[in-house]
Scaffold this active site. Sequence first.
Site, short mmCIF file in Angstrom:
data_model
loop_
_atom_site.label_atom_id
_atom_site.label_comp_id
_atom_site.label_asym_id
_atom_site.label_seq_id
_atom_site.Cartn_x
_atom_site.Cartn_y
_atom_site.Cartn_z
N TYR A 61 51.41 -1.92 -20.73
CA TYR A 61 52.37 -2.13 -19.65
C TYR A 61 53.80 -1.76 -20.05
O TYR A 61 54.62 -1.40 -19.20
CB TYR A 61 52.27 -3.56 -19.10
N ARG A 64 53.95 1.79 -19.23
CA ARG A 64 54.06 1.98 -17.77
C ARG A 64 55.46 1.61 -17.28
O ARG A 64 56.00 2.25 -16.39
CB ARG A 64 53.00 1.15 -17.04
N ASP A 99 54.64 0.15 -8.85
CA ASP A 99 55.73 0.88 -9.53
C ASP A 99 57.12 0.56 -9.01
O ASP A 99 58.12 1.02 -9.57
CB ASP A 99 55.47 2.38 -9.46
N HIS A 114 49.44 -5.86 -5.00
CA HIS A 114 48.83 -5.84 -6.34
C HIS A 114 49.84 -6.21 -7.44
O HIS A 114 49.61 -5.92 -8.60
CB HIS A 114 48.20 -4.47 -6.62
N CYS A 122 53.93 -16.35 -16.44
CA CYS A 122 53.32 -17.00 -17.60
C CYS A 122 51.81 -17.10 -17.38
O CYS A 122 51.37 -17.47 -16.29
CB CYS A 122 53.92 -18.38 -17.81
N CYS A 125 51.37 -21.39 -17.77
CA CYS A 125 51.96 -22.43 -16.93
C CYS A 125 52.30 -21.85 -15.56
O CYS A 125 52.24 -20.65 -15.35
CB CYS A 125 53.18 -23.08 -17.58
N CYS A 147 57.07 -23.13 -21.52
CA CYS A 147 55.95 -23.83 -22.16
C CYS A 147 55.55 -23.25 -23.52
O CYS A 147 54.66 -23.79 -24.18
CB CYS A 147 54.74 -23.84 -21.23
N TYR A 215 45.57 12.92 1.50
CA TYR A 215 45.34 14.27 1.02
C TYR A 215 43.89 14.70 1.21
O TYR A 215 43.59 15.84 1.50
CB TYR A 215 45.73 14.34 -0.47
N GLU A 216 42.98 13.73 1.03
CA GLU A 216 41.57 14.03 1.27
C GLU A 216 41.00 12.89 2.12
O GLU A 216 41.64 11.87 2.29
CB GLU A 216 40.80 14.16 -0.05
N1 APR Z 1 49.68 12.38 -0.40
C1 APR Z 1 48.71 11.72 0.27
N2 APR Z 1 47.57 11.32 -0.31
C2 APR Z 1 47.41 11.59 -1.61
C3 APR Z 1 48.37 12.29 -2.37
C4 APR Z 1 49.56 12.69 -1.70
N3 APR Z 1 50.54 13.31 -2.33
N4 APR Z 1 47.91 12.40 -3.64
C5 APR Z 1 46.72 11.79 -3.67
N5 APR Z 1 46.41 11.31 -2.44
C6 APR Z 1 45.25 10.53 -2.02
C7 APR Z 1 43.98 10.83 -2.76
O1 APR Z 1 43.28 11.83 -2.07
C8 APR Z 1 43.26 9.48 -2.74
O2 APR Z 1 42.42 9.37 -1.59
O3 APR Z 1 45.57 9.19 -2.32
C9 APR Z 1 44.38 8.46 -2.60
C10 APR Z 1 44.65 7.62 -3.85
O4 APR Z 1 43.53 6.83 -4.07
P1 APR Z 1 43.45 5.78 -5.30
O5 APR Z 1 43.85 6.47 -6.56
O6 APR Z 1 42.12 5.17 -5.18
O7 APR Z 1 44.61 4.77 -4.99
P2 APR Z 1 44.63 3.44 -4.15
O8 APR Z 1 43.86 3.57 -2.89
O9 APR Z 1 46.04 3.03 -4.12
O10 APR Z 1 43.86 2.47 -5.14
C11 APR Z 1 43.91 1.11 -4.89
O11 APR Z 1 42.98 0.61 -7.07
O12 APR Z 1 43.44 1.64 -9.10
C12 APR Z 1 43.46 0.43 -8.40
O13 APR Z 1 44.93 -1.41 -8.33
C13 APR Z 1 44.88 -0.01 -8.32
O14 APR Z 1 46.34 -0.26 -6.46
C14 APR Z 1 45.29 0.51 -6.95
C15 APR Z 1 44.02 0.32 -6.15
#
Ligand code: APR
Length: 243
Positions: A61, A64, A99, A114, A122, A125, A147, A215-216
């Site tokens: 972390y 990160r 983030d 999340h 903590c 506690c 604590c 995106y997908e």
């Molecule tokens: N714009 C739009 N969509 C995007 C882009 C972009 N620039 N880049 C990636 N994506 C899409 C991907 O196609 C994917 O479907 O965003 C999605 C991201 O999916 P995940 O990585 O599964 O993210 P998320 O849904 O936030 O995951 C939920 O899982 O990893 C744990 O706790 C973590 O908060 C996270 C949770």
Amino acid sequence: MEPLVLDSRTRLLVLTGAGVSAESGVPTFRGMNGLWENHPVEAVASPQGFDANPALVWRFYSQRRTGAADVKPNPGHDALVRWEQHLGDRFLLATQNVDGLHTKAGSQRVVDMHGNLFRTKCADCGRVPFADTSVHPSGTVPKCDSCGGRLRPDIVWFGEMLDPNDLARIGEFIQRQDGTRLVFLAAGTSGAVWPAAGIVDEVRAVRGDTWLVNYESAANTERFHHFVQGLSGQVLPTLANLV
Ligand code: APR
């Protein structure tokens, strides 16, 4: 394409996921293929992993925190700030991202579903979580002032429950009866992680309109009335009609 109309009779719930931060260069768990320095991510992001090796978890972390401190919001984050300025209390942003980029961009009505990378609590506690940018990269575990127990990042780890207050805030927004119509927009989220993936159905249950910008195709794409395929940093800035 039909515009997303944000007028004085609309209230808007937005859900964001890792995709919204992708264009800012934030790496995702899935992008790491489930490994960090050859450790399974569960070893650095679960209560069991923390009990076994808290120093390793803090090293992860700390990295990160350092990485996220340098990244900047992108045009997708900025668009959501403009929508909130237009809608005021008729806007709520639920994010799965830890983030802090939405807050950095200027969003105010944010539910960190999340947790938040820049908050610490903590493990031992019940003290209130606090803002914290400190890093512990060299194998140390910070101690609680109250604590003497172990401090940990305020992140919802694998196997942990979400904060019921956060879920209540989202639920109340969905159920609000003030004569406005509910619109829900999910962006950059795979629709595979619960309970976030089920919000679309809660909104449909109160006859809300639902949009997905991704995106997908997501795991729950067919639950949405509208699917706009593309990058959030490109789609969101031109998607809404603010009237
Ligand atoms: N714009 C739009 N969509 C995007 C882009 C972009 N620039 N880049 C990636 N994506 C899409 C991907 O196609 C994917 O479907 O965003 C999605 C991201 O999916 P995940 O990585 O599964 O993210 P998320 O849904 O936030 O995951 C939920 O899982 O990893 C744990 O706790 C973590 O908060 C996270 C949770």
